[in-house]
Design an enzyme around this catalytic site. Structure first.
Site, PDB file in Angstrom:
ATOM      1  N   PRO A 108     -21.422  26.502 -66.506  1.00  0.00           N
ATOM      2  CA  PRO A 108     -21.266  25.189 -65.867  1.00  0.00           C
ATOM      3  C   PRO A 108     -19.980  24.485 -66.292  1.00  0.00           C
ATOM      4  O   PRO A 108     -19.492  24.688 -67.402  1.00  0.00           O
ATOM      5  CB  PRO A 108     -22.493  24.405 -66.362  1.00  0.00           C
ATOM      6  CG  PRO A 108     -23.458  25.434 -66.831  1.00  0.00           C
ATOM      7  CD  PRO A 108     -22.625  26.570 -67.338  1.00  0.00           C
ATOM      8  N   CYS A 109     -19.455  23.668 -65.396  1.00  0.00           N
ATOM      9  CA  CYS A 109     -18.243  22.889 -65.681  1.00  0.00           C
ATOM     10  C   CYS A 109     -18.639  21.616 -66.414  1.00  0.00           C
ATOM     11  O   CYS A 109     -19.464  20.846 -65.928  1.00  0.00           O
ATOM     12  CB  CYS A 109     -17.547  22.542 -64.364  1.00  0.00           C
ATOM     13  SG  CYS A 109     -16.140  21.441 -64.522  1.00  0.00           S
TER      14      CYS A 109
END
Length: 386
Positions: free
Chosen positions: A75-76
């Site tokens: 995930p960012c």
């Protein structure tokens, strides 16, 4: 030679499968914490991937693991600007990239491939992406494909060169994603800077798997996938109100008559707008006005439905491609009892397998080249020493 992979943030195994399709990689360990995804992964690969990438226990296990390539779709997240900036441990602490960097630092694999959403390259005006590349290149000592250092030690790169789109890899889905590939200077020395792998592949070399949306649509789709008339009217009103504001938001029917070679918008893990932006015309007269228990109003009169989980599976290359046996029989399936909601989520969360496969071919070729060049160098060094 088969290279061993470590599959982090494994989901239902899309990245792993893309590498396996090349017949050059064998997975030796996986990590995923979502119980439903673990159930599907185990059903497909006969291994339970339940491990927590962030735990010391897992990291200690990995330190004793023999493997060559780290794989991770993570995930960012934003990085903190606070602290003393003492390397990645300070700059990226509290993010999942920190844990990837920590494992790379502890285990020093020959190569890695990371996958992320398109927004990573613009996140915090590009600072998040720059930090990630600086950690990989300057602190962990990897040659990252598409990155060069100038004479002052500054990173030179084009952020958009890290973007690959599923629609160019044989599947009718507009899905740009970021891919980062690197090779270890610690392992291969300066030779790693001379790899022939200069840029990521931009298309599938073996032609399309499905030409357009029409080729992936299922026949005789059950009534439950059709929109109620009330819901369709709500979507129309919302689109009209957005249009008046000058926005292009709203539902889309992606196989509307007149569209040549229709493709889908990116499917999303949430399912929500991922469904509304990918509606299908599939008229069935027997469904018009039909009342269903779980819908407040009768089914719509225009033949509009959402895509089915199986159609999403085709958009990602799971169904109709990645799990075909030698006779062309499709072996992909979910374990019994997995709900449609989970199926949408798991496909939306996953990667487009043919994109991964194409990158994996390039990584395998490069590792073969590095192994060969390193052996040649050692032989020449020994000969000179004698």
């Amino acid at each position: 030679m088969k290279y061993k992979t470590l599959d982090l943030f494994a989901g239902i195994g899309g990245i792993r499968r893309g590498f396996e399709l090349t017949k050059k990689f064998k997975n030796v360990m996986s990590a995923e914490i979502d119980d439903y995804a673990c159930k599907t992964y185990e059903y497909l690969f006969k291994e339970n991937p339940k491990n927590d990438v962030t735990s010391n226990e897992f990291k200690e296990q990995v330190e004793n693991l023999e493997y060559d390539v780290l794989l991770a779709g993570f995930p960012c997240q934003a990085f903190s600007s606070a602290g003393k900036k003492e390397g990645f441990r300070d700059k990226t602490r509290g993010t999942l990239f920190f844990d990837i960097a920590d494992i790379l630092d502890r285990t020093k694999p020959k190569a890695f491939m990371l996958e992320n959403v398109e927004g990573l390259i613009t996140h915090k005006k590009g600072k998040t992406f720059q930090t990630i590349l600086e950690v990989l290149v300057k602190e962990l000592n990897y040659k990252v494909v598409g990155v060069h250092l100038d004479s002052k030690g500054n990173l030179i790169y084009n952020p958009r060169s890290f973007l690959l789109n599923s629609k160019n890899f044989g599947l009718p889905q507009n899905r740009p994603r970021v891919y980062i590939v690197g090779f270890s200077l610690d392992h291969y020395g300066e030779i790693a800077k001379m790899i022939p792998f200069k840029k990521l592949p931009t298309e599938r070399k073996r032609g399309p798997i499905f030409n357009d949306i029409n080729e992936i649509l299922e026949k005789n789709v059950p009534e439950k996938y059709y929109l109620s008339q009330g819901y369709l009217e709500t979507l129309k009103k919302h689109k009209e109100s957005q249009k008046k504001k000058g926005n292009g938001f709203g539902y889309q029917i992606i196989n509307s008559p007149g569209i040549l070679k229709p493709i889908s918008n990116a499917i999303l893990a949430t399912g929500g707008s991922g469904k509304e932006r990918n509606l299908i015309y599939d008229f069935r007269e027997e469904f018009v006005g039909k009342k269903l228990k779980n819908k407040k109003t009768p089914l719509n009169s225009e033949g509009v439905r959402v895509m089915t989980p199986r159609e999403w599976g085709k958009l990602q290359g799971f169904i109709g491609y990645a799990f075909l046996d030698e006779d062309g029989n499709d072996k992909f399936d979910f374990p019994p009892g997995i709900s449609d909601t989970q199926k949408y989520k798991q496909f939306g969360n996953s990667v487009t397998i043919p994109v991964i496969e194409e990158i994996a071919y390039e990584i395998a070729k490069t590792l073969d080249w590095l192994e060969s060049e390193t052996q040649t160098f050692h032989k020449e060094f020994v000969a000179v020493a004698r």
